[in-house]
Design an enzyme around this catalytic site. Structure first.
Site, PDB file in Angstrom:
ATOM      1  N   GLY A 284       0.742  -0.584  -0.466  1.00  0.00           N
ATOM      2  CA  GLY A 284      -0.146  -0.414  -0.339  1.00  0.00           C
ATOM      3  C   GLY A 284       0.865   1.587   0.117  1.00  0.00           C
ATOM      4  O   GLY A 284       1.152   2.006  -1.208  1.00  0.00           O
ATOM      5  N   ARG A 285       1.754   1.689   0.912  1.00  0.00           N
ATOM      6  CA  ARG A 285       2.593   2.431   1.087  1.00  0.00           C
ATOM      7  C   ARG A 285       3.152   2.813   0.161  1.00  0.00           C
ATOM      8  O   ARG A 285       3.325   3.684  -0.634  1.00  0.00           O
ATOM      9  CB  ARG A 285       3.452   2.378   3.140  1.00  0.00           C
ATOM     10  CG  ARG A 285       4.207   3.582   2.854  1.00  0.00           C
ATOM     11  CD  ARG A 285       4.525   3.030   4.511  1.00  0.00           C
ATOM     12  NE  ARG A 285       4.064   2.352   5.431  1.00  0.00           N
ATOM     13  CZ  ARG A 285       3.251   2.313   6.181  1.00  0.00           C
ATOM     14  NH1 ARG A 285       3.581   4.092   6.604  1.00  0.00           N
ATOM     15  NH2 ARG A 285       2.662   1.995   6.930  1.00  0.00           N
ATOM     16  N   CYS A 351      -8.051  20.925  18.915  1.00  0.00           N
ATOM     17  CA  CYS A 351      -8.232  21.596  20.380  1.00  0.00           C
ATOM     18  C   CYS A 351      -7.691  20.036  21.749  1.00  0.00           C
ATOM     19  O   CYS A 351      -8.299  19.834  21.898  1.00  0.00           O
ATOM     20  CB  CYS A 351      -9.722  21.813  20.939  1.00  0.00           C
ATOM     21  SG  CYS A 351     -10.138  23.206  19.793  1.00  0.00           S
ATOM     22  N   GLU A 352      -6.400  19.858  20.928  1.00  0.00           N
ATOM     23  CA  GLU A 352      -6.022  19.043  21.606  1.00  0.00           C
ATOM     24  C   GLU A 352      -4.508  19.089  21.090  1.00  0.00           C
ATOM     25  O   GLU A 352      -4.251  19.264  20.879  1.00  0.00           O
ATOM     26  CB  GLU A 352      -6.063  17.395  20.750  1.00  0.00           C
ATOM     27  CG  GLU A 352      -8.222  17.028  21.182  1.00  0.00           C
ATOM     28  CD  GLU A 352      -8.419  14.900  21.629  1.00  0.00           C
ATOM     29  OE1 GLU A 352      -6.963  15.164  21.749  1.00  0.00           O
ATOM     30  OE2 GLU A 352      -9.404  15.168  20.875  1.00  0.00           O
TER      31      GLU A 352
HETATM   32  C1  LIG Z   1      -2.571  -3.065   4.545  1.00  0.00           C
HETATM   33  C2  LIG Z   1      -2.565  -4.483   4.213  1.00  0.00           C
HETATM   34  C3  LIG Z   1      -1.603  -3.963   3.603  1.00  0.00           C
HETATM   35  C4  LIG Z   1      -0.467  -3.259   3.142  1.00  0.00           C
HETATM   36  O1  LIG Z   1      -0.069  -2.677   3.817  1.00  0.00           O
HETATM   37  P1  LIG Z   1       1.314  -1.550   3.860  1.00  0.00           P
HETATM   38  O2  LIG Z   1       2.278  -1.263   4.761  1.00  0.00           O
HETATM   39  O3  LIG Z   1       0.862  -0.290   3.369  1.00  0.00           O
HETATM   40  O4  LIG Z   1       2.089  -2.342   2.249  1.00  0.00           O
HETATM   41  C5  LIG Z   1      -1.189  -5.592   2.767  1.00  0.00           C
HETATM   42  N1  LIG Z   1      -2.258  -6.333   2.939  1.00  0.00           N
HETATM   43  C6  LIG Z   1      -2.935  -6.435   3.826  1.00  0.00           C
HETATM   44  C7  LIG Z   1      -3.877  -8.027   4.516  1.00  0.00           C
HETATM   45  C8  LIG Z   1      -3.399  -5.370   5.093  1.00  0.00           C
HETATM   46  O5  LIG Z   1      -3.642  -5.818   5.710  1.00  0.00           O
END
Ligand SMILES: *Cc1c(COP(=O)(O)O)cnc(C)c1O
Length: 430
Positions: A284-285, A351-352
């Site tokens: 993802g990242r 506000c924290e």
């Molecule tokens: C969050 C997640 C990912 C991806 O994580 P990243 O660190 O963003 O690469 C992959 N597989 C599953 C099942 C996830 O929950």
């Protein structure tokens, strides 16, 4: 410096060829601005590194990082599938034109209606527990129904305790030592278990634990094949590949990593006579993290016991610093490379007290009205945003070689309350 900072001929921060100051002027702040090409480059770099050594390779984008439909479209165009963790994300994939067979649903503590929705949408189901398997058998005719399991390889890694998703403390997946039993149970029930999956955690820059987990999962898969006769169609190693957030963190050198992982993969396939299943990754990242900048306007500079630079975004806009103590690099958009002259706290407008984007941060001179850019705001940023403090969700723009498109409208005040219902007896009578 391993961070994604580009300047134009005016010396201003350039985002995909657009001037950050002009973006903020035109679309307002806070604003998420994404460089389309960066996403394509990230995908291609990763995909090419692996596919060169092993053709049956497929990336599933873990879209919880960022579910903007245009971003999913970009990755779909590149040939990517998605990893979805909720019916909402399956829906996002379908809205973005993703082939349902390229949507893998990896839920956790999933309820029956959710499985039902996923099955009707045609997405693939990755099962997390025996409890879920038994309930699935009541929802769908198991005969020949293809499933996979998430397995905990007893190895975890991540940038924060809360992002480690393997090992003894993890709530995810079936146990390594029960895997053979669970796969044969599924087979006896009539299911067609075609895949095996792991995801050990998020945001690692050290590849050691990942390699270990790949080894372990391959041994588990091999044992399953030998003891149950199951031939895997795919083996999915999850995501978690990190990106540098601080100026001195390293970039994952993906070429040698790919070579090493594929080497382990191939030798284990041969050792256990497993054929040539598709190898999958679920970043993802890595795909979207460094593609996006959060632009915010400095609205006050306060000199008290400490010096605070106050901006018009908060942890409602970007929660990672408050939630994980994450570092996000901050630059002044009209002089991103200027020398630092002071140490300040960069604070949000919520506000924290925990609403800080940076504590004791060295920055150049900053004055009211300046624009700051918070780097690496493409993953777990907008997707974790909220309306806390009753602030509307920000806008998002996509930049492609200098061409700018609005890809999410800024919310207005009425949007904040549009789903609320005041009972007639409480309505103001006049
Ligand atoms: C969050 C997640 C990912 C991806 O994580 P990243 O660190 O963003 O690469 C992959 N597989 C599953 C099942 C996830 O929950």
């Amino acid at each position: 410096m391993n961070l994604n900072i580009n300047t134009n001929d005016k010396g201003n921060l350039s985002i995909g060829g657009a001037d950050a100051l002009e973006l903020a002027e035109e679309y307002g702040t806070p604003l998420y601005a994404t460089d389309e090409n960066r996403i394509r480059e990230n995908f291609q770099r990763l995909n090419n590194a692996f596919i060169k050594h092993y053709e049956n390779f497929q990336i599933f984008y873990a879209c919880k990082a960022n579910t903007n439909l245009s971003i999913i479209r970009i990755l779909e165009e590149e040939g990517c599938g998605i990893d979805a963790v909720s019916p909402g994300e399956v829906y996002a994939g379908i809205m973005a034109g993703m082939d349902p067979q390229k949507i893998l649903f990896t839920g956790n503590n999933v309820k029956d209606e959710e499985m039902d929705f996923v099955i009707k949408s045609g997405a693939r189901l990755n099962v997390d527990s025996v409890s879920q398997l038994k309930r699935l058998a009541k929802i769908v005719n198991p005969e020949g129904f293809k499933i996979s399991f998430r397995v905990n390889p007893m190895v975890g890694a991540g940038h924060h305790e809360h992002t480690i998703t393997g090992g003894k403390k993890s709530k995810f997946g079936i146990m390594d030592k029960e895997a053979v039993e669970v796969y044969s149970m599924a087979k006896e029930m009539g299911f067609d278990p075609v895949g095996i999956h792991m995801h050990i955690g998020s945001g690692f820059l050290d590849i050691g634990p990942f390699k270990l987990a790949v080894n372990t999962l391959m041994d588990i898969a091999g044992e399953i094949t030998q003891k149950t006769g199951i031939k895997f169609e795919f083996i999915d190693f999850g995501g978690g590949m990190g990106i540098p957030y601080t100026p001195d963190e390293n970039i994952l050198d993906i070429e040698p990593i790919a070579e090493e992982i594929i080497k382990i993969y191939k030798s284990k396939l041969e050792e256990y006579d497993m054929g040539e299943p598709t190898m999958c990754l679920e970043p993802g990242r890595y795909l979207v993290g460094d593609s996006t900048y959060l632009l915010a306007r400095v609205n006050s500079v306060k000199e008290g016991y400490k010096k605070f630079i106050g901006v018009d975004a908060g942890f409602n806009t970007l929660i990672r610093p408050a939630m994980y103590d994450s570092y996000h690099h901050i630059v002044i958009a009209d002089k991103p490379e200027a020398k630092t002259t002071q140490t300040v706290d960069v604070a949000g407008n919520v506000c924290e007290s925990g609403d800080l984007f940076g504590r004791d941060r060295p920055l150049p001179d900053v004055k009211e009205g300046d624009l700051i850019a918070i780097l690496n705001s493409g993953a777990y940023s907008f997707s974790m945003a909220s309306r806390y403090n009753s602030r509307p969700m920000p806008a998002e723009v996509l930049v492609n070689n200098g061409e700018v498109d609005l890809i999410r409208e800024r919310e207005n005040l009425a949007d904040l309350f549009s789903n609320q219902i005041v009972p007639p007896r409480l309505l103001k009578k006049d």
